[in-house]
Scaffold this active site. Structure first.
Site, PDB file in Angstrom:
ATOM      1  N   SER A 141      39.991 127.021  23.355  1.00  0.00           N
ATOM      2  CA  SER A 141      38.665 127.534  23.732  1.00  0.00           C
ATOM      3  C   SER A 141      38.677 127.936  25.196  1.00  0.00           C
ATOM      4  O   SER A 141      39.434 127.356  25.996  1.00  0.00           O
ATOM      5  CB  SER A 141      37.605 126.443  23.531  1.00  0.00           C
ATOM      6  OG  SER A 141      36.368 126.844  24.106  1.00  0.00           O
ATOM      7  N   TYR A 198      34.714 117.770  24.741  1.00  0.00           N
ATOM      8  CA  TYR A 198      35.224 118.926  23.969  1.00  0.00           C
ATOM      9  C   TYR A 198      36.106 119.788  24.855  1.00  0.00           C
ATOM     10  O   TYR A 198      37.239 120.160  24.480  1.00  0.00           O
ATOM     11  CB  TYR A 198      34.051 119.743  23.412  1.00  0.00           C
ATOM     12  CG  TYR A 198      34.498 121.024  22.735  1.00  0.00           C
ATOM     13  CD1 TYR A 198      35.054 121.012  21.461  1.00  0.00           C
ATOM     14  CD2 TYR A 198      34.372 122.267  23.376  1.00  0.00           C
ATOM     15  CE1 TYR A 198      35.476 122.193  20.844  1.00  0.00           C
ATOM     16  CE2 TYR A 198      34.792 123.444  22.772  1.00  0.00           C
ATOM     17  CZ  TYR A 198      35.339 123.403  21.499  1.00  0.00           C
ATOM     18  OH  TYR A 198      35.758 124.569  20.899  1.00  0.00           O
TER      19      TYR A 198
HETATM   20  P1  NAD Z   1      33.909 125.932  11.660  1.00  0.00           P
HETATM   21  O1  NAD Z   1      33.050 124.737  11.773  1.00  0.00           O
HETATM   22  O2  NAD Z   1      33.456 127.113  10.862  1.00  0.00           O
HETATM   23  O3  NAD Z   1      35.362 125.535  11.150  1.00  0.00           O
HETATM   24  C1  NAD Z   1      35.980 124.352  11.545  1.00  0.00           C
HETATM   25  C2  NAD Z   1      36.998 123.989  10.497  1.00  0.00           C
HETATM   26  O4  NAD Z   1      37.659 122.802  10.938  1.00  0.00           O
HETATM   27  C3  NAD Z   1      36.373 123.691   9.125  1.00  0.00           C
HETATM   28  O5  NAD Z   1      37.105 124.362   8.112  1.00  0.00           O
HETATM   29  C4  NAD Z   1      36.559 122.178   8.959  1.00  0.00           C
HETATM   30  O6  NAD Z   1      36.849 121.820   7.638  1.00  0.00           O
HETATM   31  C5  NAD Z   1      37.758 121.920   9.851  1.00  0.00           C
HETATM   32  N1  NAD Z   1      37.755 120.537  10.294  1.00  0.00           N
HETATM   33  C6  NAD Z   1      36.947 119.942  11.203  1.00  0.00           C
HETATM   34  N2  NAD Z   1      37.231 118.620  11.259  1.00  0.00           N
HETATM   35  C7  NAD Z   1      38.239 118.393  10.388  1.00  0.00           C
HETATM   36  C8  NAD Z   1      38.954 117.250   9.966  1.00  0.00           C
HETATM   37  N3  NAD Z   1      38.712 116.022  10.440  1.00  0.00           N
HETATM   38  N4  NAD Z   1      39.891 117.412   9.022  1.00  0.00           N
HETATM   39  C9  NAD Z   1      40.153 118.603   8.506  1.00  0.00           C
HETATM   40  N5  NAD Z   1      39.517 119.733   8.853  1.00  0.00           N
HETATM   41  C10 NAD Z   1      38.568 119.610   9.769  1.00  0.00           C
HETATM   42  O7  NAD Z   1      34.205 126.325  13.179  1.00  0.00           O
HETATM   43  P2  NAD Z   1      34.848 127.591  13.921  1.00  0.00           P
HETATM   44  O8  NAD Z   1      33.848 128.034  14.893  1.00  0.00           O
HETATM   45  O9  NAD Z   1      35.435 128.569  12.976  1.00  0.00           O
HETATM   46  O10 NAD Z   1      35.982 126.838  14.766  1.00  0.00           O
HETATM   47  C11 NAD Z   1      37.359 126.969  14.514  1.00  0.00           C
HETATM   48  C12 NAD Z   1      38.115 126.600  15.778  1.00  0.00           C
HETATM   49  O11 NAD Z   1      37.753 127.489  16.837  1.00  0.00           O
HETATM   50  C13 NAD Z   1      37.827 125.196  16.304  1.00  0.00           C
HETATM   51  O12 NAD Z   1      39.026 124.601  16.763  1.00  0.00           O
HETATM   52  C14 NAD Z   1      36.866 125.445  17.453  1.00  0.00           C
HETATM   53  O13 NAD Z   1      36.926 124.429  18.423  1.00  0.00           O
HETATM   54  C15 NAD Z   1      37.403 126.755  17.977  1.00  0.00           C
HETATM   55  N6  NAD Z   1      36.452 127.533  18.773  1.00  0.00           N
HETATM   56  C16 NAD Z   1      35.301 128.001  18.229  1.00  0.00           C
HETATM   57  C17 NAD Z   1      34.437 128.737  19.012  1.00  0.00           C
HETATM   58  C18 NAD Z   1      33.151 129.301  18.476  1.00  0.00           C
HETATM   59  O14 NAD Z   1      32.355 129.815  19.281  1.00  0.00           O
HETATM   60  N7  NAD Z   1      32.899 129.258  17.179  1.00  0.00           N
HETATM   61  C19 NAD Z   1      34.742 128.991  20.354  1.00  0.00           C
HETATM   62  C20 NAD Z   1      35.930 128.506  20.872  1.00  0.00           C
HETATM   63  C21 NAD Z   1      36.780 127.785  20.069  1.00  0.00           C
END
Ligand code: NAD
Length: 254
Positions: A152, A165
């Site tokens: 991130s 985080y």
């Molecule tokens: P999301 O909530 O749609 O997806 C998160 C995924 O992680 C889900 O499929 C969930 O099943 C899985 N997950 C979470 N905890 C878990 C566990 N204990 N065991 C197995 N699976 C688990 O979120 P997203 O926004 O698509 O995020 C994906 C990645 O991108 C993450 O690492 C997040 O930190 C990162 N990210 C997101 C953003 C944003 O703005 N959405 C920004 C920067 C980074």
């Protein structure tokens, strides 16, 4: 879109957390690029199985990445699906919103929870996948194995949903560089560091959405497909390793 190879010759990518958000977009993009994809999530089994059926020779594996045994099982089931594992995308992650000045609310339990899923799990998955990724490089496939961690912008700048985080993502960025050195030249390790991305995780982050509309040079949050494109670029780039690719629409410049 690559030429369609017979299943046994197609490279295999495991994308964690791939039934929604960024992970789903990455999985779809890698299928379009000619990969057999192993889908994964913690709990959305029906969605994962439906997506696997839609994506041809994909398969879905459920696993809780907070659980060590589940992590080991996930990697070995993924490699068993098509007999090889070429790419690991560590996308699954959790976030908790805590105002940065509220130190008491950022409890030790919250630190541990985030650290387990966002730092220890990705490292452990790489460790379990290492023999398969090295084999992909050695067994005549001609390309290095590849890891892409989704971190991130909060791991690069003093920003993000909470201090714990952001600290986990900074740790993941540094782990990316350390692993790039440790595993070269047979395995490349890179990261994409997104800014705000429109996903279920951020659906109600209205202040951040406004910030990106007003201050980011690109005037919008990323779509999951934008991040998938950055991942696909790193996967396709045989000389890149140890990079943390900031993908924030230029917000860091303003
Ligand atoms: P999301 O909530 O749609 O997806 C998160 C995924 O992680 C889900 O499929 C969930 O099943 C899985 N997950 C979470 N905890 C878990 C566990 N204990 N065991 C197995 N699976 C688990 O979120 P997203 O926004 O698509 O995020 C994906 C990645 O991108 C993450 O690492 C997040 O930190 C990162 N990210 C997101 C953003 C944003 O703005 N959405 C920004 C920067 C980074």
């Amino acid at each position: 879109m690559s030429a369609v190879l017979p299943t046994a010759e197609r490279p295999v990518a495991l994308v964690t957390g791939s039934t929604s958000g960024i992970g789903a977009a990455v999985a779809r993009r890698l299928v379009a690029d000619g990969y057999t994809v192993v889908l994964h999530s913690r709990s959305s089994v029906a969605a994962g199985e439906a997506m696997a059926a839609e994506l041809g020779d994909a398969v879905y594996v459920q696993a809780d990445l907070a659980d060590e045994d589940d992590r080991v099982r996930l990697v070995h089931e993924a490699a068993a699906h098509a007999g090889r594992l070429d790419v690991l995308v560590n996308n699954a992650g959790i976030s908790r919103v805590v105002p940065h000045a509220d130190l008491v609310a950022a409890t030790p339990a919250l630190w541990r929870e985030l650290h387990e899923v966002n730092v220890i799990a990705p490292f452990h998955l790489v460790a379990e996948a290492e023999p398969y990724l090295r084999a992909a490089a050695r067994d005549g496939h001609g390309r290095a194995g590849c890891v892409v961690n989704i971190s991130s912008h909060a791991g690069v700048r003093p920003k993000g949903a909470s201090i714990p985080y952001a600290a986990t993502k900074a740790a993941l960025n540094h782990t990316t560089r350390l692993l790039a050195v440790a595993l070269a030249p047979e395995v490349r390790v890179n990261a994409v560091a997104p800014g705000l991305v429109d996903t279920p995780l951020t659906a109600d982050w209205t202040a951040a959405q406004e910030l990106w509309r007003e201050r980011a040079p690109m005037r919008r949050a990323a779509r999951p497909e934008d991040i998938a494109q950055a991942v696909a670029m790193l996967v396709a780039s045989d000389y890149l390793t140890g990079e943390v690719l900031l993908s924030d629409g230029g917000l860091n410049l303003t």
